[in-house]
Design a protein around this motif. Structure first.
Motif, PDB file in Angstrom:
ATOM      1  N   ILE A  65       0.847  -1.198   0.000  1.00  0.00           N
ATOM      2  CA  ILE A  65       0.000   0.000   0.000  1.00  0.00           C
ATOM      3  C   ILE A  65       0.881   1.246   0.000  1.00  0.00           C
ATOM      4  O   ILE A  65       0.634   2.208  -0.740  1.00  0.00           O
ATOM      5  CB  ILE A  65      -0.947  -0.002   1.227  1.00  0.00           C
ATOM      6  CG1 ILE A  65      -1.971  -1.145   1.095  1.00  0.00           C
ATOM      7  CG2 ILE A  65      -1.657   1.341   1.361  1.00  0.00           C
ATOM      8  CD1 ILE A  65      -2.869  -1.320   2.305  1.00  0.00           C
ATOM      9  N   ILE A  66       1.941   1.215   0.808  1.00  0.00           N
ATOM     10  CA  ILE A  66       2.890   2.338   0.855  1.00  0.00           C
ATOM     11  C   ILE A  66       3.593   2.495  -0.493  1.00  0.00           C
ATOM     12  O   ILE A  66       3.739   3.608  -1.016  1.00  0.00           O
ATOM     13  CB  ILE A  66       3.927   2.121   1.975  1.00  0.00           C
ATOM     14  CG1 ILE A  66       3.239   2.137   3.341  1.00  0.00           C
ATOM     15  CG2 ILE A  66       5.032   3.175   1.912  1.00  0.00           C
ATOM     16  CD1 ILE A  66       4.135   1.728   4.489  1.00  0.00           C
ATOM     17  N   ILE A  74       4.663   5.306  -5.717  1.00  0.00           N
ATOM     18  CA  ILE A  74       4.641   5.292  -7.180  1.00  0.00           C
ATOM     19  C   ILE A  74       3.631   6.303  -7.709  1.00  0.00           C
ATOM     20  O   ILE A  74       3.900   7.035  -8.681  1.00  0.00           O
ATOM     21  CB  ILE A  74       4.332   3.869  -7.697  1.00  0.00           C
ATOM     22  CG1 ILE A  74       5.513   2.930  -7.384  1.00  0.00           C
ATOM     23  CG2 ILE A  74       4.048   3.882  -9.197  1.00  0.00           C
ATOM     24  CD1 ILE A  74       5.282   1.487  -7.771  1.00  0.00           C
ATOM     25  N   LYS A  75       2.474   6.372  -7.056  1.00  0.00           N
ATOM     26  CA  LYS A  75       1.445   7.334  -7.472  1.00  0.00           C
ATOM     27  C   LYS A  75       1.970   8.765  -7.412  1.00  0.00           C
ATOM     28  O   LYS A  75       1.762   9.568  -8.339  1.00  0.00           O
ATOM     29  CB  LYS A  75       0.217   7.181  -6.579  1.00  0.00           C
ATOM     30  CG  LYS A  75      -0.883   8.189  -6.854  1.00  0.00           C
ATOM     31  CD  LYS A  75      -2.017   8.029  -5.856  1.00  0.00           C
ATOM     32  CE  LYS A  75      -3.073   9.109  -6.036  1.00  0.00           C
ATOM     33  NZ  LYS A  75      -4.150   8.978  -5.019  1.00  0.00           N
ATOM     34  N   ASN A 107      -2.122   6.489 -14.178  1.00  0.00           N
ATOM     35  CA  ASN A 107      -0.933   6.921 -13.421  1.00  0.00           C
ATOM     36  C   ASN A 107      -0.922   6.367 -11.998  1.00  0.00           C
ATOM     37  O   ASN A 107      -0.287   6.928 -11.114  1.00  0.00           O
ATOM     38  CB  ASN A 107      -0.849   8.453 -13.399  1.00  0.00           C
ATOM     39  CG  ASN A 107      -2.022   9.092 -12.683  1.00  0.00           C
ATOM     40  OD1 ASN A 107      -3.004   8.424 -12.369  1.00  0.00           O
ATOM     41  ND2 ASN A 107      -1.920  10.383 -12.407  1.00  0.00           N
ATOM     42  N   THR A 108      -1.626   5.258 -11.794  1.00  0.00           N
ATOM     43  CA  THR A 108      -1.609   4.586 -10.492  1.00  0.00           C
ATOM     44  C   THR A 108      -1.481   3.078 -10.700  1.00  0.00           C
ATOM     45  O   THR A 108      -1.839   2.557 -11.763  1.00  0.00           O
ATOM     46  CB  THR A 108      -2.895   4.862  -9.685  1.00  0.00           C
ATOM     47  OG1 THR A 108      -4.022   4.344 -10.413  1.00  0.00           O
ATOM     48  CG2 THR A 108      -3.088   6.351  -9.438  1.00  0.00           C
ATOM     49  N   ILE A 109      -0.959   2.406  -9.679  1.00  0.00           N
ATOM     50  CA  ILE A 109      -0.893   0.936  -9.660  1.00  0.00           C
ATOM     51  C   ILE A 109      -1.405   0.494  -8.291  1.00  0.00           C
ATOM     52  O   ILE A 109      -0.880   0.933  -7.263  1.00  0.00           O
ATOM     53  CB  ILE A 109       0.537   0.411  -9.876  1.00  0.00           C
ATOM     54  CG1 ILE A 109       1.160   1.020 -11.134  1.00  0.00           C
ATOM     55  CG2 ILE A 109       0.538  -1.110  -9.976  1.00  0.00           C
ATOM     56  CD1 ILE A 109       2.630   0.661 -11.331  1.00  0.00           C
ATOM     57  N   SER A 110      -2.397  -0.362  -8.266  1.00  0.00           N
ATOM     58  CA  SER A 110      -2.974  -0.783  -6.990  1.00  0.00           C
ATOM     59  C   SER A 110      -1.982  -1.626  -6.193  1.00  0.00           C
ATOM     60  O   SER A 110      -1.095  -2.273  -6.770  1.00  0.00           O
ATOM     61  CB  SER A 110      -4.254  -1.585  -7.221  1.00  0.00           C
ATOM     62  OG  SER A 110      -3.952  -2.876  -7.705  1.00  0.00           O
ATOM     63  N   ASP A 162       4.891  -0.750 -17.935  1.00  0.00           N
ATOM     64  CA  ASP A 162       5.193   0.588 -18.470  1.00  0.00           C
ATOM     65  C   ASP A 162       5.264   1.607 -17.340  1.00  0.00           C
ATOM     66  O   ASP A 162       6.201   2.403 -17.248  1.00  0.00           O
ATOM     67  CB  ASP A 162       4.108   1.017 -19.467  1.00  0.00           C
ATOM     68  CG  ASP A 162       4.458   0.664 -20.904  1.00  0.00           C
ATOM     69  OD1 ASP A 162       5.652   0.474 -21.201  1.00  0.00           O
ATOM     70  OD2 ASP A 162       3.545   0.581 -21.739  1.00  0.00           O
ATOM     71  N   LYS A 163       4.258   1.578 -16.460  1.00  0.00           N
ATOM     72  CA  LYS A 163       4.184   2.562 -15.372  1.00  0.00           C
ATOM     73  C   LYS A 163       5.322   2.368 -14.365  1.00  0.00           C
ATOM     74  O   LYS A 163       5.897   3.348 -13.879  1.00  0.00           O
ATOM     75  CB  LYS A 163       2.822   2.473 -14.677  1.00  0.00           C
ATOM     76  CG  LYS A 163       1.695   3.069 -15.505  1.00  0.00           C
ATOM     77  CD  LYS A 163       0.365   3.042 -14.802  1.00  0.00           C
ATOM     78  CE  LYS A 163      -0.277   1.684 -14.879  1.00  0.00           C
ATOM     79  NZ  LYS A 163      -1.687   1.691 -14.408  1.00  0.00           N
ATOM     80  N   ILE A 164       5.657   1.118 -14.071  1.00  0.00           N
ATOM     81  CA  ILE A 164       6.771   0.875 -13.149  1.00  0.00           C
ATOM     82  C   ILE A 164       8.069   1.398 -13.748  1.00  0.00           C
ATOM     83  O   ILE A 164       8.893   2.007 -13.060  1.00  0.00           O
ATOM     84  CB  ILE A 164       6.890  -0.624 -12.806  1.00  0.00           C
ATOM     85  CG1 ILE A 164       5.666  -1.095 -12.018  1.00  0.00           C
ATOM     86  CG2 ILE A 164       8.154  -0.893 -11.986  1.00  0.00           C
ATOM     87  CD1 ILE A 164       5.658  -2.592 -11.728  1.00  0.00           C
TER      88      ILE A 164
END
Length: 264
Positions: free
Chosen positions: A35-36, A41-42, A61-64, A91-93
């Motif tokens: 969660i942290i 990342i967000k 632009n978020t990853i759960s 991609d986002k990471i």
């Protein structure tokens, strides 16, 4: 051998924002830690230059924390992942890590890999695989013209590999498929090539490959995407003192063809 997934995970753990948080003092991450990580990342992606404009709406632009925990705890060593959502997560990471996208990260790995250029006789077979992939891309660029002769110097005539490739591709050409290459819409990368079997008349090589292809159908303009990151196996044989590719294991071969079969 380190996979692309392991490499990405290691870089996330070494990221300054991660190391300087509570995560840097924990040896084993639990749900609360993911969660942290999701929040870290967000925050980073909210200011990322790469996500300004349309790209933000394309991949988000978020990853759960659930997705992150699954990515860190699952063993992806021998699995294939072509789910577009999974590739968007990568991609986002990679953007979080400071790269433009997954493709840029893979290119960076190739440039910085100390063993990217094999020595000795293995170089011949590694080059053969690279040349085959380059020829495949050129083959697609010729669509809807069907030109299997492009593989003449690399793949044996009459081999099961050439027969399958010709059959699958001919069906797509008959449907007037055309590869879109403008603005680098279609691209590929080959990395982590290594020798599995080394015999006098047979070599088996394993690769990891990333193919990002966009096809349009001639008259209708209908779009078909191929986004795949997978492990492939190349079977190379020596026949009449000539080395060429005899067969290939690609878990996604004929993927677009199967899609049309389902739609019938």
């Amino acid at each position: 051998m380190k996979t692309i997934y392991n490499s990405i995970r290691e870089e996330v753990e070494k990221h300054s924002k991660v190391k300087n948080s509570v995560l840097g003092n924990v040896s084993e991450w639990k749900r609360s830690h993911y969660i942290i990580l999701s929040e870290i990342i967000k925050d980073e992606l909210s200011d990322a230059e790469e996500l300004k404009g349309g790209k933000k709406f394309e991949i988000g632009n978020t990853i759960s924390h659930v997705t992150l925990q699954r990515f860190f705890e699952n063993d992806y060593q021998d699995k294939t992942h072509n789910d577009l959502r999974f590739l968007k997560t990568l991609d986002k990471i990679c953007i979080f890590l400071g790269y433009k996208d997954l493709n840029h990260y893979i290119q960076s790995l190739k440039l910085n890999s100390p063993d990217k250029e094999p020595t000795g006789s293995l170089e011949l077979f590694t080059k053969m695989v690279y040349d085959y992939c380059a020829s495949t891309f050129e083959f697609y660029k010729n669509f809807p013209d069907h030109k299997p002769e492009i593989f003449k110097e690399l793949v044996f005539d009459g081999s099961p590999f050439l027969e399958r490739t010709s059959q699958f591709s001919k069906e797509l050409c008959e449907r007037d498929f055309q590869l879109v290459t403008k603005n680098n819409r279609s691209n590929y990368e080959v990395f982590d090539i290594h020798l599995v079997t080394d015999e006098p008349d047979k070599k088996i090589l394993e690769t990891q490959e990333f193919w990002n292809l966009l096809f349009k159908v001639g008259e209708t303009g209908e779009e078909h995407f191929v986004n795949q990151l997978n492990t492939q196996i190349y079977f190379i044989r020596k026949i009449d003192n000539v080395w060429k590719i005899w067969d290939n294991y690609n878990p996604d071969a004929g993927r677009l063809n199967r899609k049309f079969e389902i739609e019938k």
